[in-house]
Design an enzyme around this catalytic site. Structure first.
Site, PDB file in Angstrom:
ATOM      1  N   ALA A 199      55.853  34.972  26.102  1.00 25.04           N
ATOM      2  CA  ALA A 199      56.153  35.890  27.290  1.00 25.04           C
ATOM      3  C   ALA A 199      54.892  36.272  28.082  1.00 25.04           C
ATOM      4  O   ALA A 199      53.795  36.212  27.608  1.00 25.04           O
ATOM      5  CB  ALA A 199      56.913  37.370  26.715  1.00 25.04           C
ATOM      6  N   ARG A 214      53.723  38.988  29.471  1.00 21.80           N
ATOM      7  CA  ARG A 214      52.826  40.146  28.877  1.00 21.80           C
ATOM      8  C   ARG A 214      51.687  39.580  27.701  1.00 21.80           C
ATOM      9  O   ARG A 214      50.805  40.188  27.582  1.00 21.80           O
ATOM     10  CB  ARG A 214      53.444  41.121  28.053  1.00 21.80           C
ATOM     11  CG  ARG A 214      54.335  40.848  26.694  1.00 21.80           C
ATOM     12  CD  ARG A 214      55.265  41.936  26.386  1.00 21.80           C
ATOM     13  NE  ARG A 214      55.945  41.540  25.137  1.00 21.80           N
ATOM     14  CZ  ARG A 214      57.134  41.060  25.058  1.00 21.80           C
ATOM     15  NH1 ARG A 214      57.581  40.575  26.213  1.00 21.80           N
ATOM     16  NH2 ARG A 214      57.580  40.709  23.903  1.00 21.80           N
ATOM     17  N   TYR A 215      51.938  38.351  27.074  1.00 21.47           N
ATOM     18  CA  TYR A 215      51.068  37.876  25.997  1.00 21.47           C
ATOM     19  C   TYR A 215      49.932  36.849  26.765  1.00 21.47           C
ATOM     20  O   TYR A 215      48.993  36.543  26.075  1.00 21.47           O
ATOM     21  CB  TYR A 215      51.689  37.144  25.002  1.00 21.47           C
ATOM     22  CG  TYR A 215      52.538  37.905  24.076  1.00 21.47           C
ATOM     23  CD1 TYR A 215      52.059  39.272  23.369  1.00 21.47           C
ATOM     24  CD2 TYR A 215      53.804  37.578  24.159  1.00 21.47           C
ATOM     25  CE1 TYR A 215      53.000  39.962  22.781  1.00 21.47           C
ATOM     26  CE2 TYR A 215      54.762  38.818  23.071  1.00 21.47           C
ATOM     27  CZ  TYR A 215      54.405  39.555  22.673  1.00 21.47           C
ATOM     28  OH  TYR A 215      54.991  40.492  21.855  1.00 21.47           O
ATOM     29  N   THR A 216      50.098  36.535  28.140  1.00 21.08           N
ATOM     30  CA  THR A 216      49.439  35.567  28.501  1.00 21.08           C
ATOM     31  C   THR A 216      48.812  35.938  29.749  1.00 21.08           C
ATOM     32  O   THR A 216      47.984  35.246  30.073  1.00 21.08           O
ATOM     33  CB  THR A 216      50.463  34.212  28.701  1.00 21.08           C
ATOM     34  OG1 THR A 216      51.194  34.679  29.670  1.00 21.08           O
ATOM     35  CG2 THR A 216      50.912  33.728  27.374  1.00 21.08           C
TER      36      THR A 216
END
Length: 376
Positions: free
Chosen positions: A285, A287-289
Site C-alpha cells: 500500500a 502508505r508503506y512506500t
C-alpha cells in the site's frame, strides 16, 4: 560512484590493507565512457592499498594481472586461478589435496571467486581446512545463480547479471551444470549502459550457449532515462544471434513463457530490474512506500538528473527510483537511524549539528543555510 558531486569510484576511498581484484569488466558507460578510463580506476585502486598491505588477484584476467604486476607499490601480491573441478550428475566437485569436495555453488566464475576468497580468509587467519569445510555448504549469494524453483526435471534460477561478462558467465555456468537440459535464458536490458547504443555491442555472443535466448526491455525505462528507442533488429545484431527473441511488452513476454514446455529445462532469469513486474508481485500500500518530505530534502536529489546513479522501477512500476541515493546533506548523521532486519541491525544516534558543520567542510554551507532558514 561516491556521490553526484564526487564522481570517484567508492573503492578509491577504502585504502585497504587487504584487497582482492577478481577481474575487470567494463560497465557504467555514463561515467566511464571508454574501457581504458574504466581500467584506470583499478590502477588507482591498487596504488591506494596501504604500504605493507596485500592484493590478491585473478591470474586468469589479463588486465588485472598487468595492473598488479606493473605497480611499484610496496605491497604483497597473491595470485590465484581457476581450480581443478569436475561435474557429475548436476553436482560440481572441487579437487582438493584431501580429495573431491562437493559444492552447492557452480560455474567457473563462482569457482574462480572461491579461490580468491580462500586466499583472503587465509590472510585473516582462517585455516584452509576450515575454509573448505565451510564453503562446501555455502549456497551462494542472493540473486546470484539463486535457485528459486525445482520440481522433477524443471529448474528456475534468477541472477542479478547485467554486465556483458556476468551475463555470459551465468549462461555458461548453467549450460555446464545442466548440459543435458534445454537452457532458456532471459535477459532484461535495464541499466543505462545496457540500453546505450554505444555499449550494447559488448553483449555479442553472451547468450550463444542458451538453447532459447530471450531479451526484454521496457520502452518506459528508455523514456524515463531520456534515451532513444532501440530497434529489435539492432538488439539481434548486437547479440550476434539471429534466433534471439525480443520483447518490449511484459504481457507478451509472460504469455510466451507460459506457453512453453519446461520438461527437462532450466529457465534462467537475468536482470537488475523485474521484467516489467512479470511475477505479479503486487506492491505494498502507498502508505508503506511513500513519505512526505521536508524542504531541506531537496539537497538529497541535487545532481541526480545527471545520470549519476542507476535507476530501477518503483513499487508499482509506474516510475523509476534511484538504486542508491548519494546526498550533499549527511541526513543519517543529523537524524540518526534505528532498525533491525534478518541477521543485522543498526543504531546510529543523531549527531551534534555544530560538530557536523565543523567536520564536514563539503556540506557546512548547506547545513548553515538550512539552520538559518529553519529547515532543520
Amino acid at each position: 560512484m561516491s556521490s553526484p558531486i564526487d564522481k570517484r569510484p567508492k573503492f578509491h576511498l577504502y585504502k585497504p590493507n587487504i584487497a582482492l581484484i577478481s577481474g575487470i569488466s567494463w560497465d557504467h558507460i555514463n561515467v566511464f565512457p571508454t574501457y581504458e578510463i574504466y581500467k584506470k580506476q583499478f590502477e588507482i585502486f591498487v596504488e591506494s592499498i596501504v604500504e605493507g598491505g596485500s592484493v590478491t588477484y585473478n591470474l586468469d584476467d589479463i588486465d588485472t594481472k598487468e595492473i598488479v604486476n606493473n605497480t611499484n607499490r610496496s605491497i604483497r601480491k597473491f595470485d590465484y586461478s581457476m581450480p581443478d573441478f569436475n561435474i557429475r550428475n548436476g553436482v560440481t566437485y572441487l579437487q582438493t589435496i584431501e580429495g573431491e569436495l562437493p559444492l552447492e555453488i557452480f560455474g567457473r566464475h563462482n569457482l574462480s571467486n572461491l579461490m580468491g576468497a580462500k586466499w583472503i580468509c587465509q590472510q585473516m587467519g582462517v585455516d584452509e581446512d576450515d575454509f573448505f569445510q565451510a564453503i562446501s555448504c555455502f549456497k551462494g549469494a542472493s540473486n546470484r545463480l539463486e535457485k528459486v524453483y525445482s520440481k522433477n526435471n524443471s529448474f528456475i534460477f534468477k541472477d542479478f547479471a547485467h554486465s556483458p561478462s556476468k551475463v555470459k558467465a551465468t549462461v555458461n555456468a548453467i549450460k555446464d551444470q545442466f548440459d543435458e537440459y534445454k537452457i532458456i535464458a532471459c535477459f532484461e536490458l535495464h541499466t543505462f549502459s545496457s540500453l546505450n547504443s554505444d555499449f550494447i555491442n559488448e553483449y555479442k555472443d553472451t547468450l550463444s550457449n542458451a538453447d532459447i535466448a530471450i531479451v526484454y526491455f521496457s520502452k518506459k525505462t528508455l523514456e524515463s532515462k531520456k534515451m532513444s528507442n532501440i530497434e529489435f533488429s539492432d538488439i539481434v545484431k548486437a547479440f550476434n544471434n539471429n534466433d534471439l527473441i525480443v520483447f518490449d511488452d511484459s504481457s507478451k513476454f509472460k504469455d510466451y513463457l507460459s506457453s512453453m514446455d519446461f520438461n527437462k529445462s532450466v529457465l534462467l532469469m537475468m536482470s537488475s530490474g523485474n521484467f516489467g513486474n512479470i511475477d505479479g508481485d503486487n506492491p505494498a500500500a502507498m502508505r508503506y512506500t511513500e513519505a512526505r518530505l521536508q524542504d531541506y530534502t531537496n539537497y538529497f536529489f541535487d545532481g541526480i538528473e545527471e545520470n549519476s546513479v542507476d535507476f530501477k522501477d518503483n513499487y508499482d512500476g509506474q516510475n523509476l527510483e534511484p538504486v542508491v541515493l548519494p546526498s550533499q546533506l549527511p541526513n543519517i548523521l543529523i537524524n540518526g537511524a534505528m532498525g533491525i532486519a534478518v541477521g543485522m541491525a543498526t543504531n546510529i544516534p543523531p549527531h551534534n549539528i555544530v560538530e557536523l558543520i565543523v567536520n564536514n567542510l563539503n556540506t557546512n554551507n548547506i547545513l548553515i543555510h538550512c539552520l538559518k532558514f529553519g529547515k532543520l
